[in-house]
Design a protein around this motif. Structure first.
Motif, short mmCIF file in Angstrom:
data_model
loop_
_atom_site.label_atom_id
_atom_site.label_comp_id
_atom_site.label_asym_id
_atom_site.label_seq_id
_atom_site.Cartn_x
_atom_site.Cartn_y
_atom_site.Cartn_z
N MET A 1 16.00 -88.86 46.89
CA MET A 1 16.50 -88.39 45.02
C MET A 1 15.98 -87.36 44.60
O MET A 1 14.93 -87.47 44.59
CB MET A 1 16.40 -89.84 44.73
CG MET A 1 16.50 -89.59 43.04
SD MET A 1 16.71 -91.50 42.44
CE MET A 1 15.04 -91.63 42.50
N LEU A 2 16.56 -86.79 44.32
CA LEU A 2 16.55 -85.30 43.43
C LEU A 2 16.47 -85.54 42.69
O LEU A 2 17.63 -85.38 41.66
CB LEU A 2 16.80 -83.62 44.55
CG LEU A 2 16.21 -82.69 44.07
CD1 LEU A 2 14.68 -82.68 44.05
CD2 LEU A 2 16.92 -81.78 44.80
N LYS A 3 15.43 -85.27 41.32
CA LYS A 3 14.95 -85.22 40.17
C LYS A 3 14.56 -84.26 39.25
O LYS A 3 13.84 -83.32 39.92
CB LYS A 3 14.43 -87.33 39.10
CG LYS A 3 14.73 -88.16 39.73
CD LYS A 3 16.72 -88.01 39.11
CE LYS A 3 17.41 -90.13 38.79
NZ LYS A 3 18.53 -89.28 38.71
N PHE A 4 15.16 -83.95 38.22
CA PHE A 4 14.38 -83.14 36.67
C PHE A 4 13.99 -83.34 35.35
O PHE A 4 14.64 -83.79 35.20
CB PHE A 4 15.42 -82.06 36.97
CG PHE A 4 15.89 -81.25 38.17
CD1 PHE A 4 15.49 -79.78 38.77
CD2 PHE A 4 16.91 -81.89 39.32
CE1 PHE A 4 15.58 -79.70 39.88
CE2 PHE A 4 16.94 -80.92 40.13
CZ PHE A 4 16.25 -80.01 41.21
N MET A 110 17.19 -86.28 34.88
CA MET A 110 18.35 -85.37 35.24
C MET A 110 18.61 -85.56 36.44
O MET A 110 17.16 -85.13 37.12
CB MET A 110 18.23 -83.79 34.22
CG MET A 110 18.29 -84.05 33.29
SD MET A 110 18.11 -82.32 32.06
CE MET A 110 16.00 -82.34 32.11
N ASP A 111 19.70 -85.74 36.82
CA ASP A 111 19.71 -85.07 38.19
C ASP A 111 20.38 -83.61 38.46
O ASP A 111 19.92 -82.71 37.25
CB ASP A 111 21.25 -86.46 38.68
CG ASP A 111 22.38 -85.87 37.67
OD1 ASP A 111 22.50 -84.97 36.99
OD2 ASP A 111 23.33 -86.68 38.45
N GLU A 112 20.79 -83.16 39.18
CA GLU A 112 20.96 -81.38 39.81
C GLU A 112 21.46 -81.14 38.76
O GLU A 112 21.47 -80.19 38.17
CB GLU A 112 20.92 -81.24 41.33
CG GLU A 112 20.81 -79.51 41.75
CD GLU A 112 20.33 -79.75 42.67
OE1 GLU A 112 20.39 -80.53 43.90
OE2 GLU A 112 19.64 -78.07 42.83
N ALA A 113 22.93 -81.91 38.82
CA ALA A 113 23.87 -81.41 38.37
C ALA A 113 23.40 -81.10 36.95
O ALA A 113 23.60 -80.00 36.47
CB ALA A 113 25.29 -82.27 38.01
N ALA A 114 23.09 -82.31 36.23
CA ALA A 114 22.55 -82.38 34.00
C ALA A 114 21.15 -80.83 34.27
O ALA A 114 20.58 -80.27 33.43
CB ALA A 114 21.77 -83.43 34.59
#
Lengths: 120, 379
Positions: A1-4, A110-114
């Motif tokens: 899971m990649l988060k920002f 946030m996810d990558e798109a956000a």
């Protein structure tokens, strides 16, 4: 899971442990890094705590702890060669691994798109 | 100066944008802090080949004696600076300081003798105040003109001469601090062999409307990269040169700032034109007897840059404070942190071990001789 985070950190979360670094966008904004100070293994931080310091030729910046947790590993390679953070910020230029106190907290990040939307 | 709409633009603004300049507010101007190559590469490239800097934000002022006798303008300028202006030959330039009545420094500047007038270059942040200061003090004797109609660029580095020689062959006959008029690409330019990087190089004043064309010619050369303010700062720091507002200001005297070399014998005690500048009593006394504190170079032992504002102490606990860092950062050619700051006289000897406060820790740092890199001026 990649988060920002809004502070331009990324977290790759596997089994309750997050590998944390700064985003490509952040690395570009900071410019050439010349010094990195990492936390001690075993140190605990609250979300928003000053976990690391990076210095470019021009200025110092803090890297914040993205969630509550304990440092379980640090990337000494970026201390020896800070330019790794510029050349591969979301790979070999990772900062530290954080054992999350409450893994479910990551859902709020946030996810990558956000994140891409945030930095334009 | 918070809204970018209030920021001024140099005649090279469009060129800076087209070259990928990352623009930041600086001294009321929108200026490039770096270009695509980044601060580190720009710095190293300048010392290895040649770099072109837009310094058009600086103030260019002509000082012309109303009497028509340039010596009158020299004498007038000498009432403002502790420097030998009358003895400055035609076609020569030197570093100077505007002082105040307390012996402090209002600005540092370059003064060039252009034969029938003097040409002065002052710092961007000070230029309006400097102009008002000159106007009030010597405006009756001299006609002063601030040239916002001219751009100023610096071409610096070991290849600067060969690059400029392609536009103007005579450049090779110039020595360090020579100043000449010349025609570059059909533009009436003023070229001086000087700069603020510690490298050989040139500063070129160009009519604003022709500046972009001249710069594009220079940038066409494969040895030349555009260089931003970030590398300009790290280059001058390695060269041991002061940044006005950081390393020298109204609270520091020329002697405290280790700038005695800028005060020629003729203006010192026993000279033919002793004193006669603001703060002379204090400055002349300090020239004889020294000052209580002094600007020194500082070299850290670790890799952490020591920035301006860091406290300097004689002990690792930071209890016996003897000074403050005024500018510091990473020196790409030194390949380590470099800094300068003020310390009390007793701690100013090169080799003195001190400790600098950084993020709650006191890190070992040693008083070092300046510059950190050897200058390569063509004297």
């Amino acid at each position: 899971m990649l988060k920002f985070t809004e502070e331009h950190e990324w977290l790759k979360i596997e089994g309750g442990v997050a590998t944390v670094g700064i985003t490509t966008h952040a690395a570009e904004q900071l410019g050439d890094l010349v010094f990195v100070e990492l936390p001690e293994v075993g140190a605990t931080f609250s979300k928003g705590g000053d976990a690391s310091t990076v210095e470019s030729v021009k200025a110092a910046s803090d890297v914040y702890c993205p969630l509550d947790g304990e440092i379980v590993e640090v990337n000494e390679a970026i201390v020896a060669d800070p330019s790794l953070v510029n050349s591969d910020p979301q790979g070999a230029g990772w900062f530290f691994k954080l054992k999350l106190a409450n893994p479910a907290d990551a859902d709020a990040l946030m996810d990558e798109a956000a994140y891409k939307e945030l930095v334009g | 100066m918070d809204g970018s709409s209030e920021l001024k633009k140099t005649p090279l603004h469009a060129l800076n944008l087209s070259l990928g300049g990352r623009m930041v507010p600086f001294a009321g101007y929108e200026m490039p802090v770096q270009y695509a190559a980044g601060v580190m590469k720009e710095h190293l490239h300048t010392r290895a080949a040649a770099g072109l800097f837009d310094v058009s934000h600086m103030g260019q002022v002509t000082v012309r004696a109303r009497s028509g006798d340039n010596a009158d303008a020299a004498r007038a300028l000498e009432t403002l600076v502790p420097v030998d202006v009358l003895g400055l030959g035609e076609g020569r330039q030197r570093y100077a300081l505007f002082t105040n009545n307390d012996g402090g420094i209002l600005d540092d500047l370059m003064i060039a003798n252009r034969g029938d007038h003097f040409y002065v270059v002052v710092n961007a942040a000070c230029k309006d105040a400097d102009f008002a200061h000159m106007q009030a003090a010597i405006g009756d004797v001299c006609e002063l003109t601030l040239h916002d109609d001219r751009a100023l660029v610096a071409l610096q580095g070991p290849h600067a001469e060969s690059v400029l020689a392609e536009l103007w062959a005579d450049v090779s006959s110039m020595r360090f601090m020579d100043v000449r008029a010349c025609d570059l690409h059909d533009a009436d330019c003023i070229v001086s062999r000087s700069g603020y990087t510690g490298e050989d190089g040139f500063e070129i004043s160009i009519p604003a409307d022709l500046a972009e064309a001249v710069c594009r010619r220079l940038l066409d050369h494969p040895d030349v990269l555009p260089i931003g303010l970030g590398a300009r700062d790290s280059l001058r720091l390695e060269a041991g040169l002061c940044l006005y507002g950081n390393d020298i200001d109204t609270t520091t005297t020329p002697v405290e700032g280790a700038l005695e070399w800028a005060i020629q014998k003729v203006r010192r005690t026993g000279g033919d034109r002793t004193g006669g500048f603001p703060g002379a009593e204090i400055i002349l006394d300090q020239l004889e007897n020294g000052a209580e504190r002094r600007r020194v170079g500082l070299k850290a032992e670790g890799r952490a840059p020591i920035r301006g504002g860091a406290v300097l102490a004689t002990d690792a606990e930071g209890e016996d404070v003897v000074g403050t860092v005024t500018s510091g950062g990473f020196g790409p050619n030194v390949d380590g942190p470099v800094a300068m700051g003020y310390v009390t006289k007793s701690a100013a000897t090169p080799g003195t071990q001190l400790y600098a406060g950084v993020r709650g820790k006191f890190l070992p740092i040693t008083v070092a001789t300046l510059p950190f890199v050897k200058n390569t001026f063509k004297r």
